[in-house]
Design a protein around this motif. Structure first.
Motif, mmCIF file in Angstrom:
data_model
loop_
_atom_site.group_PDB
_atom_site.id
_atom_site.type_symbol
_atom_site.label_atom_id
_atom_site.label_comp_id
_atom_site.label_asym_id
_atom_site.label_seq_id
_atom_site.Cartn_x
_atom_site.Cartn_y
_atom_site.Cartn_z
ATOM 1 N N UNK A 1 46.211 18.706 5.730
ATOM 2 C CA UNK A 1 44.895 18.538 5.116
ATOM 3 C C UNK A 1 44.143 19.859 5.163
ATOM 4 N N UNK A 2 43.554 20.241 4.046
ATOM 5 C CA UNK A 2 42.780 21.473 4.022
ATOM 6 C C UNK A 2 41.675 21.401 5.071
ATOM 7 N N UNK A 3 41.331 22.524 5.666
ATOM 8 C CA UNK A 3 40.368 22.505 6.766
ATOM 9 C C UNK A 3 38.998 22.025 6.329
ATOM 10 N N UNK A 4 38.636 22.229 5.045
ATOM 11 C CA UNK A 4 37.343 21.704 4.609
ATOM 12 C C UNK A 4 37.350 20.182 4.526
ATOM 13 N N UNK A 5 38.514 19.576 4.701
ATOM 14 C CA UNK A 5 38.619 18.117 4.688
ATOM 15 C C UNK A 5 38.868 17.541 6.076
ATOM 16 N N UNK A 6 38.797 18.366 7.076
ATOM 17 C CA UNK A 6 39.106 17.903 8.426
ATOM 18 C C UNK A 6 38.084 18.454 9.405
ATOM 19 N N UNK A 7 37.471 17.576 10.186
ATOM 20 C CA UNK A 7 36.476 18.026 11.164
ATOM 21 C C UNK A 7 36.767 17.391 12.518
ATOM 22 N N UNK A 8 36.738 18.233 13.557
ATOM 23 C CA UNK A 8 36.977 17.766 14.920
ATOM 24 C C UNK A 8 35.648 17.642 15.656
ATOM 25 N N UNK A 9 35.534 16.595 16.443
ATOM 26 C CA UNK A 9 34.369 16.379 17.296
ATOM 27 C C UNK A 9 34.857 16.122 18.715
ATOM 28 N N UNK B 1 38.501 13.710 6.766
ATOM 29 C CA UNK B 1 38.786 13.030 8.029
ATOM 30 C C UNK B 1 37.934 13.625 9.144
ATOM 31 N N UNK B 2 37.425 12.749 9.988
ATOM 32 C CA UNK B 2 36.719 13.174 11.193
ATOM 33 C C UNK B 2 37.529 12.691 12.385
ATOM 34 N N UNK B 3 37.874 13.603 13.270
ATOM 35 C CA UNK B 3 38.647 13.256 14.460
ATOM 36 C C UNK B 3 37.713 13.364 15.656
ATOM 37 N N UNK B 4 37.393 12.238 16.263
ATOM 38 C CA UNK B 4 36.484 12.201 17.405
ATOM 39 C C UNK B 4 37.307 12.140 18.688
ATOM 40 N N UNK C 1 43.848 16.605 23.901
ATOM 41 C CA UNK C 1 42.508 16.207 23.484
ATOM 42 C C UNK C 1 41.568 15.983 24.664
ATOM 43 N N UNK C 2 40.274 16.178 24.407
ATOM 44 C CA UNK C 2 39.265 15.813 25.409
ATOM 45 C C UNK C 2 39.301 14.309 25.609
ATOM 46 N N UNK C 3 39.513 13.577 24.509
ATOM 47 C CA UNK C 3 39.649 12.132 24.579
ATOM 48 C C UNK C 3 38.324 11.387 24.679
ATOM 49 N N UNK C 4 38.400 10.097 24.450
ATOM 50 C CA UNK C 4 37.262 9.185 24.568
ATOM 51 C C UNK C 4 37.625 8.137 25.616
ATOM 52 N N UNK C 5 36.728 7.824 26.541
ATOM 53 C CA UNK C 5 37.033 6.763 27.511
ATOM 54 C C UNK C 5 37.420 5.470 26.804
ATOM 55 N N UNK C 6 38.478 4.844 27.267
ATOM 56 C CA UNK C 6 38.973 3.632 26.620
ATOM 57 C C UNK C 6 37.909 2.552 26.526
ATOM 58 N N UNK D 1 43.670 6.141 17.790
ATOM 59 C CA UNK D 1 44.969 6.744 18.095
ATOM 60 C C UNK D 1 45.017 7.088 19.580
ATOM 61 N N UNK D 2 46.229 7.212 20.108
ATOM 62 C CA UNK D 2 46.441 7.769 21.437
ATOM 63 C C UNK D 2 47.294 9.020 21.255
ATOM 64 N N UNK D 3 46.730 10.160 21.589
ATOM 65 C CA UNK D 3 47.413 11.443 21.439
ATOM 66 C C UNK D 3 47.525 12.094 22.805
ATOM 67 N N UNK D 4 48.746 12.324 23.238
ATOM 68 C CA UNK D 4 49.011 12.889 24.563
ATOM 69 C C UNK D 4 48.259 12.120 25.641
ATOM 70 N N UNK D 5 48.367 10.804 25.542
ATOM 71 C CA UNK D 5 47.771 9.883 26.515
ATOM 72 C C UNK D 5 46.245 9.899 26.531
ATOM 73 N N UNK D 6 45.626 10.429 25.501
ATOM 74 C CA UNK D 6 44.161 10.416 25.382
ATOM 75 C C UNK D 6 43.765 9.615 24.147
ATOM 76 N N UNK D 7 42.694 8.839 24.283
ATOM 77 C CA UNK D 7 42.210 8.033 23.161
ATOM 78 C C UNK D 7 41.346 8.882 22.232
ATOM 79 N N UNK D 8 41.603 8.773 20.926
ATOM 80 C CA UNK D 8 40.769 9.434 19.919
ATOM 81 C C UNK D 8 40.525 8.438 18.791
#
Length: 207
Positions: free
Chosen positions: A77-85, A111-114, A127-132, A160-167
């Protein structure tokens, strides 16, 4: 009789709202009807294919038209279409959702990836991850945010779960009833609304 009109660069708002500049306000139902079909086609293309595919990525039941592994490497995905939080920031997410819904450059939204921090446009892993125990609450907050947009708009949310972290990954296709505007602030007394668009990798107010 030949009429000559002075050349003028249209404003961002005119590009969003005027059909002759490519905006969707006033567009026919047939034209708007193409958008759900395009979304369905995109989903069909990835049916049966593992989105993510890597051993460190656990798939949700919802299939998104994006390969998570490749997106994290910046290939799909082009970077202008992808944002990380890194964390949950409702106001920033609201403005970015508004920008993707407006789909100013007709790239198909974004896409926004939190739960993933970025540095110089690149994701920081693991990932920093989100508490489950916050996943469900954040999803409900995102639903509420959708009603704050005018007109209302709701992205597709996939945990999603990425490297054992929730996103959480938010898929925000270009909206069917563009243009969209969002509250400038989520403070209790705020009443100002603005149109937001994407320019390169930034979310900005339309001028």
């Amino acid at each position: 009789i030949t009429l000559f009109y002075p050349l003028r660069t249209p404003t961002d708002r005119e590009r969003l709202t005027k059909p002759w500049y490519g905006g969707t306000t006033g567009a026919t139902p047939a034209r708007r009807g193409k958008i759900p079909a395009q979304m369905a086609a995109a989903t069909e293309r990835v049916a049966g294919r593992t989105a993510g595919g890597g051993k460190d990525v656990k798939m949700p039941s919802i299939r998104l038209p994006i390969n998570i592994d490749e997106a994290l490497k910046g290939h799909t995905v082009e970077w202008e279409r992808l944002e990380f939080k890194k964390g949950w920031n409702p106001e920033a997410v609201l403005h970015t959702l508004c920008a993707f819904a407006n789909d100013f450059h007709n790239l198909g939204g974004g896409y926004i990836v939190i739960g993933i921090e970025e540095k110089d446009g690149q994701p920081i892993l693991p990932p920093a991850g989100i508490p489950a125990n916050r996943i469900d609450k954040i999803q409900k907050d995102i639903l509420s945010l959708g009603y704050k947009l005018q007109p209302s708009y709701h992205p597709i949310i996939a945990p999603y779960v990425i490297q054992d972290r929730h996103v959480l990954i938010l898929w925000a296709p270009g909206g069917q009833t563009r243009p969209y505007k969002a509250p400038v602030s989520l403070s209790k007394d705020a009443k100002e609304y603005a149109y937001y668009i994407r320019k390169t990798s930034a979310t900005v107010r339309a001028t």
